[in-house]
Design a protein around this motif. Structure first.
Motif, PDB file in Angstrom:
ATOM      1  N   ARG A 170       0.828  -1.207   0.000  1.00  0.00           N
ATOM      2  CA  ARG A 170       0.000   0.000   0.000  1.00  0.00           C
ATOM      3  C   ARG A 170       0.864   1.260   0.000  1.00  0.00           C
ATOM      4  NH1 ARG A 170      -3.759  -2.642   3.889  1.00  0.00           N
ATOM      5  NH2 ARG A 170      -2.547  -1.584   5.518  1.00  0.00           N
ATOM      6  N   THR A 175      -1.365  -1.735  -4.943  1.00  0.00           N
ATOM      7  CA  THR A 175      -2.432  -2.685  -4.603  1.00  0.00           C
ATOM      8  C   THR A 175      -3.072  -3.317  -5.832  1.00  0.00           C
ATOM      9  OG1 THR A 175      -4.031  -0.871  -4.482  1.00  0.00           O
ATOM     10  CG2 THR A 175      -2.987  -1.570  -2.410  1.00  0.00           C
ATOM     11  N   HIS A 192      -7.968  -9.966   0.928  1.00  0.00           N
ATOM     12  CA  HIS A 192      -9.020  -9.211   0.233  1.00  0.00           C
ATOM     13  C   HIS A 192      -9.533  -8.078   1.123  1.00  0.00           C
ATOM     14  CE1 HIS A 192     -12.496  -8.459  -2.352  1.00  0.00           C
ATOM     15  NE2 HIS A 192     -13.264  -8.560  -1.281  1.00  0.00           N
ATOM     16  N   GLY A 195      -7.547  -5.031   1.098  1.00  0.00           N
ATOM     17  CA  GLY A 195      -7.513  -4.294  -0.160  1.00  0.00           C
ATOM     18  C   GLY A 195      -6.478  -4.771  -1.146  1.00  0.00           C
TER      19      GLY A 195
END
Length: 309
Positions: A170, A175, A192, A195
């Protein structure tokens, strides 16, 4: 505890010249990024993945191996494995122990980041070309070197590393550029929720009883064993999961079978070889079509009726 097995002829330099890329946050934006990093949306319909960088062609999970696969351009995705050190540092490594691929012995998780600096990979003698020993990279180093320039696939060998991996991904805006792989659908569900792009790999034995349609709401990529039965591969392809790729393919016969059954990606230890074969076959098919079109035009010019197969 780490036990020294052997330590001879080491060198810290990689066996190929690295691209001149600076650390994350200071590198100029590569031209191919456009307005952002390369993402999975840019992948071709049939995708080739360099498994561990292409373990039949380069030293597995090494920076020089990944760089070689990247420079050759024979794969659209670079795959690597990750482990967690004692101090929580994620590193690029497959096994639980150092014994098989380095000059040391002992558990990976027994080292900290400082001690990791002393680890050196031991290239296999059967690899083509000449390779020098080098330190296995950290995950941060691989993300900084390749992130956004090519799609990456990393396997979280230690589920405890998921939060740390998510933070690294991130922080770099990756991502949509990095698949996070696990054999456990539960880990994929967690990824999941963080993200991340999720990937689940399954063995031929597991696929006999799997019902992958149950995972389609949180799995972006299903990574199936090419040795599975036709019926199991077909069930995976029809599961509703967007991408179904097959591992670990090393021959053109294996590749042709999984593609014929509907898989859209090939995870291979020999990306150079298989990609060359695929490119040659595509070229031959294109030449045959062009020859047929030329023959048809000539027949029309002569006033003859073109022949059709």
């Amino acid at each position: 505890m780490v036990t020294t097995i052997a330590l001879t002829g080491l060198a810290t330099a990689a066996s190929v010249v690295a691209l001149t890329l600076t650390a994350h946050g200071t590198a100029p934006m590569p031209l191919e990024w456009g307005t952002g990093p390369l993402t999975v949306a840019a992948l071709p319909r049939i995708t080739y993945v360099a498994h561990r960088g292409g373990a039949h062609e380069v030293p597995e999970n090494s920076m020089s191996g990944l760089m070689t696969a990247y420079r050759r351009g024979t794969a659209q995705v670079l795959d690597f494995d990750t482990r967690l050190l004692r101090d929580g540092t994620p590193v690029v490594f497959h096994d639980e122990t150092l014994n098989r691929t380095t000059y040391l012995g002992g558990e990976v998780r027994g080292l900290d980041a400082r001690e990791w600096q002393g680890v050196r990979l031991r290239p296999r003698d059967v690899l083509p070309g000449s390779w020098r020993s080098e330190r296995p990279p950290t995950v941060a180093e691989v993300l900084d070197r390749f992130g956004g320039r090519i799609v990456l696939m990393l396997e979280a060998k230690d589920p405890r590393s998921l939060d740390r991996l998510a933070g690294l991904i991130r922080a770099r805006g990756l991502t949509r550029s990095v698949f996070v792989n696990s054999n456990d659908p539960g880990v994929a569900r967690r990824a999941h929720r963080l993200g991340l792009l999720t990937q689940v790999w399954r063995s031929a034995r597991q696929m006999r009883t799997d019902r992958p349609e149950r995972w389609r709401s949180y799995v972006d990529l299903l990574d199936v064993d090419h040795r599975a039965r036709d019926a199991d591969l077909t069930r995976a392809v029809n599961s509703g999961i967007a991408r179904v790729w097959a591992h670990t393919v090393v021959t053109d016969t294996q590749r042709d079978r999984v593609l014929a059954l509907g898989c859209t990606g090939v995870i291979t230890d020999a990306p150079g070889r298989l990609a060359r074969i695929a490119a040659l076959e595509a070229w031959q098919a294109r030449e045959a079509r062009q020859d047929a079109q030329r023959d048809a035009r000539r027949a029309l010019q002569r006033g003859a009726r073109p022949w059709r197969a």
